[in-house]
Design a protein around this motif. Structure first.
Motif, PDB file in Angstrom:
ATOM      1  N   VAL A 118      40.311  39.165  41.152  1.00 43.23           N
ATOM      2  CA  VAL A 118      40.432  38.016  40.256  1.00 43.23           C
ATOM      3  C   VAL A 118      41.431  38.325  39.140  1.00 43.23           C
ATOM      4  N   ALA A 119      41.399  39.540  38.604  1.00 44.53           N
ATOM      5  CA  ALA A 119      42.337  39.908  37.529  1.00 44.53           C
ATOM      6  C   ALA A 119      43.780  39.795  38.001  1.00 44.53           C
ATOM      7  N   SER A 120      44.057  40.274  39.187  1.00 45.78           N
ATOM      8  CA  SER A 120      45.410  40.194  39.732  1.00 45.78           C
ATOM      9  C   SER A 120      45.836  38.744  39.935  1.00 45.78           C
ATOM     10  N   ALA A 121      44.933  37.923  40.486  1.00 42.13           N
ATOM     11  CA  ALA A 121      45.246  36.505  40.717  1.00 42.13           C
ATOM     12  C   ALA A 121      45.391  35.750  39.399  1.00 42.13           C
ATOM     13  N   LEU A 122      44.578  36.087  38.415  1.00 41.67           N
ATOM     14  CA  LEU A 122      44.679  35.451  37.097  1.00 41.67           C
ATOM     15  C   LEU A 122      46.017  35.794  36.452  1.00 41.67           C
ATOM     16  N   ALA A 123      46.380  37.062  36.455  1.00 43.41           N
ATOM     17  CA  ALA A 123      47.644  37.483  35.863  1.00 43.41           C
ATOM     18  C   ALA A 123      48.822  36.788  36.554  1.00 43.41           C
ATOM     19  N   ALA A 124      48.719  36.577  37.848  1.00 43.36           N
ATOM     20  CA  ALA A 124      49.813  35.947  38.605  1.00 43.36           C
ATOM     21  C   ALA A 124      50.042  34.492  38.200  1.00 43.36           C
ATOM     22  N   ARG A 125      49.068  33.871  37.567  1.00 46.56           N
ATOM     23  CA  ARG A 125      49.216  32.479  37.132  1.00 46.56           C
ATOM     24  C   ARG A 125      50.111  32.344  35.897  1.00 46.56           C
ATOM     25  N   PHE A 126      50.330  33.441  35.182  1.00 48.41           N
ATOM     26  CA  PHE A 126      51.099  33.393  33.943  1.00 48.41           C
ATOM     27  C   PHE A 126      52.528  33.877  34.171  1.00 48.41           C
ATOM     28  N   ALA A 127      53.451  33.345  33.388  1.00 47.15           N
ATOM     29  CA  ALA A 127      54.864  33.735  33.511  1.00 47.15           C
ATOM     30  C   ALA A 127      55.097  35.158  33.004  1.00 47.15           C
ATOM     31  N   ALA A 128      54.285  35.608  32.059  1.00 46.60           N
ATOM     32  CA  ALA A 128      54.412  36.959  31.500  1.00 46.60           C
ATOM     33  C   ALA A 128      53.009  37.532  31.340  1.00 46.60           C
ATOM     34  N   SER A 129      52.663  38.484  32.196  1.00 43.18           N
ATOM     35  CA  SER A 129      51.312  39.037  32.166  1.00 43.18           C
ATOM     36  C   SER A 129      51.322  40.442  32.752  1.00 43.18           C
ATOM     37  N   ALA A 130      50.226  41.149  32.546  1.00 46.98           N
ATOM     38  CA  ALA A 130      50.068  42.489  33.101  1.00 46.98           C
ATOM     39  C   ALA A 130      48.609  42.671  33.511  1.00 46.98           C
ATOM     40  N   HIS A 131      48.395  43.206  34.701  1.00 46.31           N
ATOM     41  CA  HIS A 131      47.043  43.521  35.166  1.00 46.31           C
ATOM     42  C   HIS A 131      46.800  45.002  34.922  1.00 46.31           C
ATOM     43  N   ILE A 132      45.796  45.297  34.112  1.00 46.75           N
ATOM     44  CA  ILE A 132      45.447  46.681  33.803  1.00 46.75           C
ATOM     45  C   ILE A 132      44.135  47.001  34.509  1.00 46.75           C
ATOM     46  N   GLU A 133      44.252  47.733  35.596  1.00 44.97           N
ATOM     47  CA  GLU A 133      43.079  48.106  36.394  1.00 44.97           C
ATOM     48  C   GLU A 133      42.586  49.466  35.884  1.00 44.97           C
ATOM     49  N   VAL A 134      41.425  49.476  35.294  1.00 44.32           N
ATOM     50  CA  VAL A 134      40.944  50.687  34.626  1.00 44.32           C
ATOM     51  C   VAL A 134      40.688  51.819  35.622  1.00 44.32           C
ATOM     52  N   ASP A 135      40.285  51.498  36.841  1.00 41.83           N
ATOM     53  CA  ASP A 135      40.130  52.554  37.855  1.00 41.83           C
ATOM     54  C   ASP A 135      41.453  53.271  38.101  1.00 41.83           C
ATOM     55  N   ALA A 136      42.563  52.538  38.053  1.00 41.66           N
ATOM     56  CA  ALA A 136      43.878  53.162  38.247  1.00 41.66           C
ATOM     57  C   ALA A 136      44.196  54.123  37.107  1.00 41.66           C
ATOM     58  N   LEU A 137      43.721  53.818  35.908  1.00 40.75           N
ATOM     59  CA  LEU A 137      43.922  54.741  34.783  1.00 40.75           C
ATOM     60  C   LEU A 137      43.139  56.031  35.006  1.00 40.75           C
ATOM     61  N   GLN A 138      41.939  55.924  35.560  1.00 40.60           N
ATOM     62  CA  GLN A 138      41.152  57.124  35.872  1.00 40.60           C
ATOM     63  C   GLN A 138      41.894  57.984  36.887  1.00 40.60           C
ATOM     64  N   GLU A 139      42.569  57.332  37.836  1.00 38.89           N
ATOM     65  CA  GLU A 139      43.287  58.066  38.879  1.00 38.89           C
ATOM     66  C   GLU A 139      44.519  58.797  38.346  1.00 38.89           C
ATOM     67  N   LEU A 140      44.949  58.468  37.134  1.00 35.56           N
ATOM     68  CA  LEU A 140      46.072  59.198  36.529  1.00 35.56           C
ATOM     69  C   LEU A 140      45.692  60.628  36.171  1.00 35.56           C
TER      70      LEU A 140
END
Length: 196
Positions: free
Chosen positions: A30-52
């Motif tokens: 849903v976060a990715s699809a929501l961000a895609a609705r806006f002309a300027a947005s960023a999806h920050i997936e917190v699990d991806a931050l853990q993987e850093l």
């Protein structure tokens, strides 16, 4: 214009969205699809931050792990830093994280203060979340369904709850937009006014 003259921050975004719920509630999709609705947005997936974290990373455990609990707040802090940076540059940040405890949500609210934070609880129920988890490419080996009780107990007073058990992704995004009052045109309007 030289590199030193390039402005990064162009004015704050209209807000930030924090999508929370238990694993399998649909947060990342849903976060990715929501961000895609806006002309300027960023999806920050917190699990991806853990993987850093290359060495020393600890994922949450139902058995309790003090270091894993500390890292929950570390990744939330990093999500807020990223969100604040994107928001200052005019991008609507959409964060998704497993948040079921009041202290965790309060930490987000205390840390991300530069723009209005719209918290949205996705709550399809434990059975539906488990069904979705079992259908994923990455199968979860831990039963996280007890988190649904914690979520409903500790965060029952949150204003925006969306039961997305029977909603499509697009229907859920529509519900998020309706509940928050955000519209994709707000970011576009901000961009146009800056160009004047």
């Amino acid at each position: 214009m030289g590199w030193t003259e390039v402005p990064v921050d162009t004015g704050p975004a209209v807000g930030a969205v924090l999508l929370i719920g238990i694993p399998g509630s649909g947060k990342s999709t849903v976060a990715s699809a929501l961000a895609a609705r806006f002309a300027a947005s960023a999806h920050i997936e917190v699990d991806a931050l853990q993987e850093l974290i290359v060495s020393g990373g600890r994922w949450p455990s139902p058995d309790g792990d003090e270091e894993a609990d500390r890292q929950i707040f570390l990744r939330a802090r990093n999500a807020c830093l990223l969100a604040g940076s994107f928001a200052a540059a005019g991008f609507l940040p959409v964060i998704d994280d497993v948040v079921v405890r009041r202290a965790h949500l309060d930490f987000y609210r205390a840390t991300l203060t530069g723009v209005p934070l719209h918290c949205v609880v996705l709550a399809p129920g434990a059975a539906k979340a488990m069904e979705r988890n079992l259908a994923r490419d990455k199968t979860l080996t831990t039963d996280w369904s007890p988190l649904d009780d914690a979520l409903r107990s500790e965060l029952a007073d949150e204003k925006i709850w969306i039961d997305n058990a029977d909603l499509t992704v697009d229907e859920t995004v529509d519900a998020v937009l309706s509940a928050t009052g955000l519209t994709p045109l707000q970011v576009r309007s901000l961009r146009r006014s800056e160009a004047r």
